[in-house]
Design a protein around this motif. Sequence first.
Motif, PDB file in Angstrom:
ATOM      1  N   ILE A  42       0.776  -1.127   0.183  1.00  0.00           N
ATOM      2  CA  ILE A  42       0.060   0.030  -0.016  1.00  0.00           C
ATOM      3  C   ILE A  42       0.936   1.321   0.116  1.00  0.00           C
ATOM      4  CG2 ILE A  42      -1.693   1.281   1.404  1.00  0.00           C
ATOM      5  CD1 ILE A  42      -2.862  -1.378   2.476  1.00  0.00           C
ATOM      6  N   VAL A  43       1.741   1.303   0.916  1.00  0.00           N
ATOM      7  CA  VAL A  43       2.767   2.376   0.940  1.00  0.00           C
ATOM      8  C   VAL A  43       3.474   2.579  -0.254  1.00  0.00           C
ATOM      9  CG1 VAL A  43       4.970   3.403   1.946  1.00  0.00           C
ATOM     10  CG2 VAL A  43       3.062   1.964   3.357  1.00  0.00           C
ATOM     11  N   TYR A  44       4.062   1.357  -1.013  1.00  0.00           N
ATOM     12  CA  TYR A  44       4.719   1.429  -2.275  1.00  0.00           C
ATOM     13  C   TYR A  44       3.796   2.111  -3.331  1.00  0.00           C
ATOM     14  CZ  TYR A  44       6.417  -0.431  -6.688  1.00  0.00           C
ATOM     15  OH  TYR A  44       7.005  -0.653  -8.024  1.00  0.00           O
ATOM     16  N   ASN A  90       4.654   5.962  -5.181  1.00  0.00           N
ATOM     17  CA  ASN A  90       4.452   6.180  -6.606  1.00  0.00           C
ATOM     18  C   ASN A  90       3.693   7.256  -7.146  1.00  0.00           C
ATOM     19  OD1 ASN A  90       6.492   3.992  -8.233  1.00  0.00           O
ATOM     20  ND2 ASN A  90       5.971   2.903  -6.431  1.00  0.00           N
ATOM     21  N   LEU A  91       2.696   7.335  -6.581  1.00  0.00           N
ATOM     22  CA  LEU A  91       1.558   8.557  -6.878  1.00  0.00           C
ATOM     23  C   LEU A  91       2.188   9.757  -6.512  1.00  0.00           C
ATOM     24  CD1 LEU A  91      -1.876   6.902  -6.176  1.00  0.00           C
ATOM     25  CD2 LEU A  91      -0.650   7.217  -8.316  1.00  0.00           C
ATOM     26  N   THR A 136      -1.126   0.086  11.046  1.00  0.00           N
ATOM     27  CA  THR A 136      -0.068   0.454  11.812  1.00  0.00           C
ATOM     28  C   THR A 136       1.164   0.512  10.792  1.00  0.00           C
ATOM     29  OG1 THR A 136      -1.082  -0.911  13.767  1.00  0.00           O
ATOM     30  CG2 THR A 136       1.390  -0.073  13.863  1.00  0.00           C
ATOM     31  N   THR A 137       1.356  -0.474  10.122  1.00  0.00           N
ATOM     32  CA  THR A 137       2.266  -0.392   9.094  1.00  0.00           C
ATOM     33  C   THR A 137       2.323   0.816   8.088  1.00  0.00           C
ATOM     34  OG1 THR A 137       2.674  -2.844   9.177  1.00  0.00           O
ATOM     35  CG2 THR A 137       3.575  -1.648   7.170  1.00  0.00           C
ATOM     36  N   VAL A 138       1.068   0.802   7.504  1.00  0.00           N
ATOM     37  CA  VAL A 138       0.937   2.216   6.780  1.00  0.00           C
ATOM     38  C   VAL A 138       1.142   3.544   7.480  1.00  0.00           C
ATOM     39  CG1 VAL A 138      -0.666   3.333   5.484  1.00  0.00           C
ATOM     40  CG2 VAL A 138      -0.611   0.822   5.335  1.00  0.00           C
ATOM     41  N   SER A 139       0.509   3.609   8.587  1.00  0.00           N
ATOM     42  CA  SER A 139       0.607   4.888   9.639  1.00  0.00           C
ATOM     43  C   SER A 139       2.180   5.101   9.878  1.00  0.00           C
ATOM     44  CB  SER A 139      -0.262   4.979  10.804  1.00  0.00           C
ATOM     45  OG  SER A 139       0.495   3.824  11.550  1.00  0.00           O
ATOM     46  N   TYR A 140       2.845   3.925  10.002  1.00  0.00           N
ATOM     47  CA  TYR A 140       4.543   4.225  10.475  1.00  0.00           C
ATOM     48  C   TYR A 140       5.018   4.947   9.302  1.00  0.00           C
ATOM     49  CZ  TYR A 140       9.388   3.481  11.254  1.00  0.00           C
ATOM     50  OH  TYR A 140      10.529   3.473  11.544  1.00  0.00           O
TER      51      TYR A 140
END
Length: 262
Positions: free
Chosen positions: A76-78, A82-83, A240-244
Amino acid sequence: MSGMKDEVVYPEGADPQLINDDIAPLKEQKWGAYNIFAFWMSDVHSVGGYTTAGALFAMGLTSWQVLLALLVGIFIVYFACNLVSLPSQRSGTPFAVVCRAAFGIQGAKIPALIRGCIAVAWYGIQTYLASHALVILMVKLQPDWAEWADKDLHGFLGLSVLGYIAFAILWVVQALVFWRGMESIRKFIDFCGPAVYIVMAVLAIYLISEAGWDNVNLNLSDHRLTGFAVFSTFCAAVATTVSYFSGPMLNFGDISRYGKSQ
């Protein structure tokens, strides 16, 4: 940053109130795939990252569930990075300038200031966490200093004397790298990114050899989830991963502006 004047272009007729050496378009974008890769290697491997990953185990997830949550969150972060990177990479300008397209020239100052405040706090948090590791190393090398690492004996505002010293040392060392400009930062992370992985691998091999495979347990939680609780906790772990990564994800244009290509 020092040395930026020769690296940027001032468009003809640009308002001097709206441009400076830090936000002007770059003359040349030099970063390649390895530089971006090393940046993420350095960013992920921090005390804050270890703490976040450890918290996922504390939620009650098993090792493979934690790994899957990390992978989903990272993809999701990746995608988002990119956007976010597109306008900065194409224009050679940072986050604060790109914001003007959406918020207007004056309105863009608001997200830029909010981003700055978050960056200051996050910089302080990372330096604080790293300073604890430095204190442990100091006490290990000089056991006589242990009492100065005790905030109850020698400390104020929740930090020991040795803790303040370690914080100040790390603050100055990081500042020295930052003040030399982005080229200095690029060289630093190009070395440190892979170096951290090498050290991690060596430490992992050493710890396993000392503990023995029989004492290695990948399920670190003291409780086990079942049923719908697994799914809801898994979603929380992904969030949690995305928010980090929300900080570098939002500001990734500050890095992608140096990229040779998308």
